[in-house]
Scaffold this motif. Structure first.
Motif, PDB file in Angstrom:
ATOM      1  N   THR A 138     -15.920   6.359  13.223  1.00  0.00           N
ATOM      2  CA  THR A 138     -15.609   5.547  12.084  1.00  0.00           C
ATOM      3  C   THR A 138     -16.736   4.455  11.668  1.00  0.00           C
ATOM      4  O   THR A 138     -16.742   4.202  10.657  1.00  0.00           O
ATOM      5  N   ASP A 139     -17.230   3.993  12.848  1.00  0.00           N
ATOM      6  CA  ASP A 139     -18.259   3.003  12.411  1.00  0.00           C
ATOM      7  C   ASP A 139     -19.392   3.450  11.911  1.00  0.00           C
ATOM      8  O   ASP A 139     -19.847   2.867  10.791  1.00  0.00           O
ATOM      9  N   ASP A 140     -19.803   4.783  12.091  1.00  0.00           N
ATOM     10  CA  ASP A 140     -20.886   5.446  11.368  1.00  0.00           C
ATOM     11  C   ASP A 140     -20.291   6.011   9.767  1.00  0.00           C
ATOM     12  O   ASP A 140     -21.086   5.681   8.895  1.00  0.00           O
ATOM     13  N   PHE A 141     -18.978   6.338   9.844  1.00  0.00           N
ATOM     14  CA  PHE A 141     -18.551   6.959   8.546  1.00  0.00           C
ATOM     15  C   PHE A 141     -18.279   5.425   7.608  1.00  0.00           C
ATOM     16  O   PHE A 141     -18.817   5.692   6.577  1.00  0.00           O
ATOM     17  N   ALA A 142     -18.044   4.525   8.076  1.00  0.00           N
ATOM     18  CA  ALA A 142     -18.009   3.315   7.327  1.00  0.00           C
ATOM     19  C   ALA A 142     -19.205   2.764   6.775  1.00  0.00           C
ATOM     20  O   ALA A 142     -19.452   2.419   5.378  1.00  0.00           O
ATOM     21  N   GLN A 143     -20.215   3.083   7.613  1.00  0.00           N
ATOM     22  CA  GLN A 143     -21.615   2.470   7.004  1.00  0.00           C
ATOM     23  C   GLN A 143     -22.166   3.421   6.217  1.00  0.00           C
ATOM     24  O   GLN A 143     -22.649   2.902   5.221  1.00  0.00           O
ATOM     25  N   TRP A 144     -21.997   4.667   6.286  1.00  0.00           N
ATOM     26  CA  TRP A 144     -22.563   5.710   5.511  1.00  0.00           C
ATOM     27  C   TRP A 144     -21.869   5.703   4.202  1.00  0.00           C
ATOM     28  O   TRP A 144     -22.390   5.669   2.987  1.00  0.00           O
ATOM     29  N   LEU A 145     -20.493   5.158   4.164  1.00  0.00           N
ATOM     30  CA  LEU A 145     -19.708   5.030   2.744  1.00  0.00           C
ATOM     31  C   LEU A 145     -20.541   3.900   1.935  1.00  0.00           C
ATOM     32  O   LEU A 145     -20.709   3.944   0.792  1.00  0.00           O
ATOM     33  N   LEU A 146     -20.989   2.869   2.614  1.00  0.00           N
ATOM     34  CA  LEU A 146     -21.618   1.941   2.094  1.00  0.00           C
ATOM     35  C   LEU A 146     -23.142   2.351   1.630  1.00  0.00           C
ATOM     36  O   LEU A 146     -23.613   1.613   0.655  1.00  0.00           O
ATOM     37  N   GLU A 147     -23.580   2.928   2.499  1.00  0.00           N
ATOM     38  CA  GLU A 147     -25.277   3.202   2.386  1.00  0.00           C
ATOM     39  C   GLU A 147     -25.638   4.564   1.573  1.00  0.00           C
ATOM     40  O   GLU A 147     -26.586   4.469   0.767  1.00  0.00           O
ATOM     41  N   SER A 148     -24.743   5.359   1.574  1.00  0.00           N
ATOM     42  CA  SER A 148     -25.105   6.854   1.152  1.00  0.00           C
ATOM     43  C   SER A 148     -24.099   7.475   0.051  1.00  0.00           C
ATOM     44  O   SER A 148     -24.372   8.516  -0.106  1.00  0.00           O
ATOM     45  N   PHE A 149     -22.983   6.770  -0.081  1.00  0.00           N
ATOM     46  CA  PHE A 149     -21.993   7.724  -0.853  1.00  0.00           C
ATOM     47  C   PHE A 149     -21.474   6.540  -2.040  1.00  0.00           C
ATOM     48  O   PHE A 149     -21.285   5.412  -1.841  1.00  0.00           O
ATOM     49  N   GLU A 150     -21.142   7.567  -3.021  1.00  0.00           N
ATOM     50  CA  GLU A 150     -20.516   6.726  -4.336  1.00  0.00           C
ATOM     51  C   GLU A 150     -19.743   7.720  -5.150  1.00  0.00           C
ATOM     52  O   GLU A 150     -20.348   8.949  -5.086  1.00  0.00           O
ATOM     53  N   LEU A 151     -18.800   7.404  -5.739  1.00  0.00           N
ATOM     54  CA  LEU A 151     -18.169   8.254  -6.705  1.00  0.00           C
ATOM     55  C   LEU A 151     -17.919   7.529  -8.054  1.00  0.00           C
ATOM     56  O   LEU A 151     -17.176   6.698  -8.139  1.00  0.00           O
ATOM     57  N   ASP A 152     -18.627   7.995  -8.962  1.00  0.00           N
ATOM     58  CA  ASP A 152     -18.510   7.380 -10.390  1.00  0.00           C
ATOM     59  C   ASP A 152     -19.056   5.957 -10.150  1.00  0.00           C
ATOM     60  O   ASP A 152     -18.241   4.946 -10.909  1.00  0.00           O
TER      61      ASP A 152
END
Length: 397
Positions: free
Chosen positions: A332-346
């Motif tokens: 989840t460390d990687d997932f949490a960073q990915w959420l901020l760096e590489s993902f957005e929804l609307d």
């Protein structure tokens, strides 16, 4: 180049704050970050506390007493009496937040290499306080399967050694939201007395007990006055995190004299914040009634929504305003960073706290996150939708 101390190198990073640079970068790119990572309530601070500062007339903003003003400590004792905790002003030392209170306690009761037993997962900064004081944390694993209830007393007995000085709990729990029963608190109290240990209870979320359940303070247990230490704070109770006012409470006179010396070394707690905190004690009960109703509503909405996400498991909290969710990911460390760096929804994403930092046991909590439900419901609904879609798209799901 001069060397950094080993203690400095060993100090753990905050799992709550270490992702801040990634969140700031996301915001610079125009992404709205929904903060589920930190326990900063959006509930308004009581007006009586704010007015005390607004209307204050001082010619000199002076030091307060090292142990906190007598007027404030007297009123704190009266507040505790309403919660079936009988103490006097002399049993209370005001600190710069609950953090300083815990650090003072560890410094006063433990020497280099001593051990403290803590059920995990636990508030991440306990690791930092322990490192700062040269203390070894001995974790006792609790489980998401039973909402992180108190582990069996036999598990505690197995790890008690000559170096063990104390047991520390957070009640209700951060990060779990678990509210200890009276029987569990009594079991721990008797264990501490049996082995001549201190029992420290971090009770900063006392007011936030749900589902008609009651909070049971360690100081309400008979026969352990010399063993029991309570840590408290105004931060969450009155939504006054920036005030940085807490306290240590104990009837153990020798202990309080030792803590006082640590307090003298930092001179005094902040004067302005004490004035606000003293005024906050006049907050009417209907303030808490409304706040608790709001948190219960948020909790119910959040837990229901999370349970509808495939592959996700979530514990059901009975207090505080946190929950632990187990995700279908390995890290989840990687997932949490990915959420901020590489993902957005609307144009939105979420910031969560990876749970591995709330454990002392290496490798535990790697697939868990802590969520703080301190935002209004429309934001929580949006966050649930984002998490659901993110888990669909995350390459390592």
């Amino acid at each position: 180049m001069p060397n950094i101390s080993q203690k400095g190198l060993n100090m753990p990073s905050s799992p709550i704050r270490k992702l801040v640079p990634f969140a700031e970068n996301a915001k610079k790119k125009g992404v709205n970050v929904i903060h589920l990572n930190i326990g900063q309530p959006d509930i308004k601070t009581p007006e009586v506390a704010l007015n005390a500062v607004r209307n204050m007339k001082l010619d000199v903003l002076a030091y307060s007493r090292t142990e906190g003003s007598e007027a404030y400590r007297t009123k704190i004792a009266a507040y505790y009496k309403q919660h079936e905790i009988t103490v006097s002003a002399e049993d209370i030392i005001v600190t710069t937040g609950g953090s300083e209170a815990l650090s003072f306690v560890m410094g006063a009761i433990m020497d280099q290499g001593d051990e403290i037993i803590i059920p995990e997962p636990f508030y991440a900064n306990y690791n930092g306080f322990a490192t700062n004081n040269g203390v070894t944390v001995v974790p006792i694993l609790s489980s998401i399967e039973n909402n992180f209830a108190l582990p069996p007393i036999a598990d505690f007995e197995k790890v008690i050694s000559a170096k063990t000085k104390a047991i520390l709990i957070c009640n209700p729990g951060n990060p779990t939201g678990y509210l200890y029963t009276k029987e569990e608190v009594e079991e721990l109290a008797q264990l501490a007395k049996k082995h001549d240990l201190f029992i420290i209870a971090d009770e900063v979320y006392r007011e936030f007990a749900y589902d008609n359940k009651k909070h049971h303070s360690i100081l309400s247990i008979d026969g352990i006055a010399e063993n029991a230490i309570m840590v408290d704070s105004v931060s969450k109770r009155y939504s006054m995190c920036g005030a940085r006012i807490g306290c240590v409470v104990s009837k153990n006179k020798e202990l309080m004299q030792a803590i006082l010396k640590f307090a003298q070394a930092r001179l005094s707690p902040p004067t302005l914040a004490q004035i606000a905190s003293e005024a906050a004690l006049e907050t009417p009960n209907n303030y808490f009634t409304a706040v608790i109703e709001e948190y219960v509503s948020r909790r119910d909405l959040l837990i229901k929504g999370l349970k509808e996400i495939p592959g996700l498991t979530v514990a059901e909290p009975s207090g505080a305003f946190y929950c632990i969710a187990e995700l279908p990911v390995a890290d989840t460390d990687d997932f949490a960073q990915w959420l901020l760096e590489s993902f957005e929804l609307d144009g939105n994403t979420v910031m969560v706290a990876p749970a591995s930092g709330f454990y002392a046991t290496e490798g535990k909590g790697k697939n868990q996150i802590r969520i703080a439900y301190v935002l209004e419901e429309k934001e929580l609904v949006k966050a649930i939708t984002i998490l659901k879609e993110a888990l669909k798209q995350y390459p390592q799901t």
